[in-house]
Design a protein around this motif. Structure first.
Motif, mmCIF file in Angstrom:
data_model
loop_
_atom_site.group_PDB
_atom_site.id
_atom_site.type_symbol
_atom_site.label_atom_id
_atom_site.label_comp_id
_atom_site.label_asym_id
_atom_site.label_seq_id
_atom_site.Cartn_x
_atom_site.Cartn_y
_atom_site.Cartn_z
ATOM 1 N N THR A 21 -14.004 15.592 0.061
ATOM 2 C CA THR A 21 -15.055 15.062 -0.816
ATOM 3 C C THR A 21 -15.804 13.956 -0.073
ATOM 4 O OG1 THR A 21 -13.631 13.353 -1.786
ATOM 5 C CG2 THR A 21 -13.698 15.518 -2.900
ATOM 6 N N PHE A 22 -16.948 13.560 -0.642
ATOM 7 C CA PHE A 22 -17.683 12.440 -0.076
ATOM 8 C C PHE A 22 -16.837 11.161 -0.113
ATOM 9 C CE2 PHE A 22 -21.588 14.967 -0.637
ATOM 10 C CZ PHE A 22 -22.211 14.697 0.583
ATOM 11 N N ALA A 23 -16.032 10.998 -1.147
ATOM 12 C CA ALA A 23 -15.189 9.802 -1.244
ATOM 13 C C ALA A 23 -14.213 9.726 -0.075
ATOM 14 C CB ALA A 23 -14.437 9.793 -2.571
ATOM 15 N N ALA A 24 -13.606 10.846 0.278
ATOM 16 C CA ALA A 24 -12.669 10.882 1.404
ATOM 17 C C ALA A 24 -13.386 10.657 2.725
ATOM 18 C CB ALA A 24 -11.922 12.206 1.419
ATOM 19 N N ALA A 25 -14.598 11.184 2.850
ATOM 20 C CA ALA A 25 -15.378 10.977 4.067
ATOM 21 C C ALA A 25 -15.833 9.524 4.188
ATOM 22 C CB ALA A 25 -16.579 11.920 4.075
ATOM 23 N N GLN A 26 -16.241 8.925 3.076
ATOM 24 C CA GLN A 26 -16.697 7.538 3.112
ATOM 25 C C GLN A 26 -15.584 6.603 3.573
ATOM 26 O OE1 GLN A 26 -19.879 6.062 2.501
ATOM 27 N NE2 GLN A 26 -18.708 4.418 3.484
ATOM 28 N N ARG A 27 -14.365 6.877 3.184
ATOM 29 C CA ARG A 27 -13.259 6.029 3.606
ATOM 30 C C ARG A 27 -12.996 6.141 5.103
ATOM 31 N NH1 ARG A 27 -13.519 6.361 -1.415
ATOM 32 N NH2 ARG A 27 -12.501 4.906 -2.860
ATOM 33 N N CYS A 28 -13.331 7.267 5.698
ATOM 34 C CA CYS A 28 -13.270 7.377 7.160
ATOM 35 C C CYS A 28 -14.319 6.478 7.806
ATOM 36 C CB CYS A 28 -13.507 8.825 7.593
ATOM 37 S SG CYS A 28 -12.295 10.003 6.980
ATOM 38 N N LEU A 33 -13.722 5.328 11.824
ATOM 39 C CA LEU A 33 -13.082 6.445 12.505
ATOM 40 C C LEU A 33 -14.147 7.359 13.104
ATOM 41 C CD1 LEU A 33 -10.296 6.998 9.851
ATOM 42 C CD2 LEU A 33 -10.104 5.802 12.036
ATOM 43 N N ASP A 34 -13.714 8.262 13.977
ATOM 44 C CA ASP A 34 -14.672 9.007 14.794
ATOM 45 C C ASP A 34 -15.167 10.292 14.129
ATOM 46 O OD1 ASP A 34 -14.513 7.438 17.460
ATOM 47 O OD2 ASP A 34 -12.423 7.762 16.908
ATOM 48 N N TYR A 35 -14.256 11.071 13.565
ATOM 49 C CA TYR A 35 -14.603 12.367 12.985
ATOM 50 C C TYR A 35 -13.970 12.511 11.601
ATOM 51 C CZ TYR A 35 -16.091 14.479 17.481
ATOM 52 O OH TYR A 35 -16.726 14.781 18.653
ATOM 53 N N VAL A 36 -14.664 13.193 10.715
ATOM 54 C CA VAL A 36 -14.061 13.705 9.489
ATOM 55 C C VAL A 36 -13.974 15.225 9.636
ATOM 56 C CG1 VAL A 36 -16.314 13.801 8.300
ATOM 57 C CG2 VAL A 36 -14.182 13.810 6.973
ATOM 58 N N GLU A 37 -12.797 15.767 9.312
ATOM 59 C CA GLU A 37 -12.619 17.227 9.347
ATOM 60 C C GLU A 37 -12.854 17.787 7.956
ATOM 61 O OE1 GLU A 37 -10.135 20.961 8.778
ATOM 62 O OE2 GLU A 37 -9.945 19.009 7.795
ATOM 63 N N ASP A 96 -24.699 21.240 3.704
ATOM 64 C CA ASP A 96 -25.964 20.648 4.148
ATOM 65 C C ASP A 96 -26.053 19.185 3.732
ATOM 66 O OD1 ASP A 96 -26.203 21.382 1.445
ATOM 67 O OD2 ASP A 96 -28.345 21.807 1.603
ATOM 68 N N GLU A 97 -25.596 18.877 2.529
ATOM 69 C CA GLU A 97 -25.630 17.493 2.050
ATOM 70 C C GLU A 97 -24.689 16.612 2.873
ATOM 71 O OE1 GLU A 97 -26.531 18.527 -2.669
ATOM 72 O OE2 GLU A 97 -24.480 18.187 -1.982
ATOM 73 N N LEU A 98 -23.506 17.115 3.171
ATOM 74 C CA LEU A 98 -22.551 16.308 3.919
ATOM 75 C C LEU A 98 -23.043 16.054 5.348
ATOM 76 C CD1 LEU A 98 -18.896 15.932 3.808
ATOM 77 C CD2 LEU A 98 -19.751 16.693 6.020
ATOM 78 N N LYS A 103 -24.918 12.157 9.461
ATOM 79 C CA LYS A 103 -25.738 11.840 10.627
ATOM 80 C C LYS A 103 -25.897 10.325 10.773
ATOM 81 C CE LYS A 103 -28.475 12.809 14.085
ATOM 82 N NZ LYS A 103 -27.934 13.383 15.327
ATOM 83 N N GLY A 104 -25.467 9.814 11.927
ATOM 84 C CA GLY A 104 -25.552 8.391 12.179
ATOM 85 C C GLY A 104 -24.391 7.585 11.629
ATOM 86 N N ARG A 105 -23.523 8.225 10.813
ATOM 87 C CA ARG A 105 -22.374 7.517 10.238
ATOM 88 C C ARG A 105 -21.068 7.916 10.920
ATOM 89 N NH1 ARG A 105 -25.200 8.552 5.182
ATOM 90 N NH2 ARG A 105 -25.606 6.585 4.063
#
Length: 240
Positions: A21-28, A33-37, A96-98, A103-105
């Motif tokens: 989810t976006f919430a899990a990605a935001q915490r990365c 951190l470098d990558y979200v899978e 597409d949204e993710l 990009k840039g984050r």
């Protein structure tokens, strides 16, 4: 130690927020951190979404295969309440949204479960993420098609033994190889490096001793569900 190991967070920081989810990605992003899978699947009407399982049952309030639902139906599902009440209303992200958000984050590792190769490449280039992502394909023929379409896009393949390293080279010309922590040896690491491949270790444990052993071998990347445990080990060893 000054070697920097890039951290790939499996399904996002899924110990702190609902996976994929976006919430899990935001915490990365919050932890630098470098990558979200994320896992890529396709809806009935051809829209790429982020979901690990074949069905939406485990991580949403819906039922059925994602491939049998339209994007509009998927957008109505709650993908957060199962994890904790404060995540109620979290949605299954569209790819597409993710990618535009990332990009840039943060960079993105795409675990491709089911997707049209040419359409997926089109989206990656349209969002400007072609240099900020790499892909693994569950189906080898999908990886082969991606490589035939694009000689430069970064692909990852498993290399849990020397014969798999040869296959990764010959079939998809993968630039990154993933080695499981249970089979990681200096010899296999050296063979990957001799072949000009970057090494990513899939670390299943949060044990600091096991993580310290991985760090000592200086892989290029680590793929983990335990990013915070890894960061503690890195800090204790004074690594970059």
């Amino acid at each position: 130690m000054s070697h920097h190991v890039e951290v790939v967070v499996h399904r996002g920081l899924n110990r702190r927020a609902p996976e994929n989810t976006f919430a899990a990605a935001q915490r990365c992003v919050d932890l630098s951190l470098d990558y979200v899978e994320v896992d890529v699947r396709t809806s009935r009407d051809g829209v790429f979404h982020i979901l690990h399982d074949t069905t939406v049952d485990r991580t949403t309030d819906g039922h059925g295969a994602l491939a049998g639902l339209t994007a509009a139906e998927i957008a109505r599902l709650d993908a957060g309440s199962w994890f904790a009440p404060e995540f109620a209303g979290e949605r299954i992200p569209r790819l597409d949204e993710l990618l535009r958000w990332a990009k840039g984050r943060i960079k993105v590792y795409l675990d491709v479960k089911q997707a049209h190769p040419a359409h997926l490449l089109d989206l990656i280039y349209a969002t400007g993420m072609e240099h900020d992502c790499f892909l693994y394909c569950e189906q080898v023929d999908t990886a082969e098609t991606l490589r035939a379409l694009d000689g430069e896009i970064t692909l990852m393949a498993h290399a849990y033994a020397l014969d798999e390293l040869v296959e990764a080279q010959d079939r998809v010309r993968a630039q990154i190889v993933e080695i499981g922590d249970s089979v990681l040896t200096p010899e296999l690491m050296a063979a990957c490096r001799a072949a000009g491949r970057r090494v990513m270790v899939f670390a299943q444990s949060d044990d600091p001793v096991a993580l310290g052993r991985i760090l000592a071998l200086e892989p290029d990347l680590i793929n983990t569900d335990h990013a915070e445990a890894w960061l503690r080990v890195v800090s204790e060893h004074g690594a970059g």
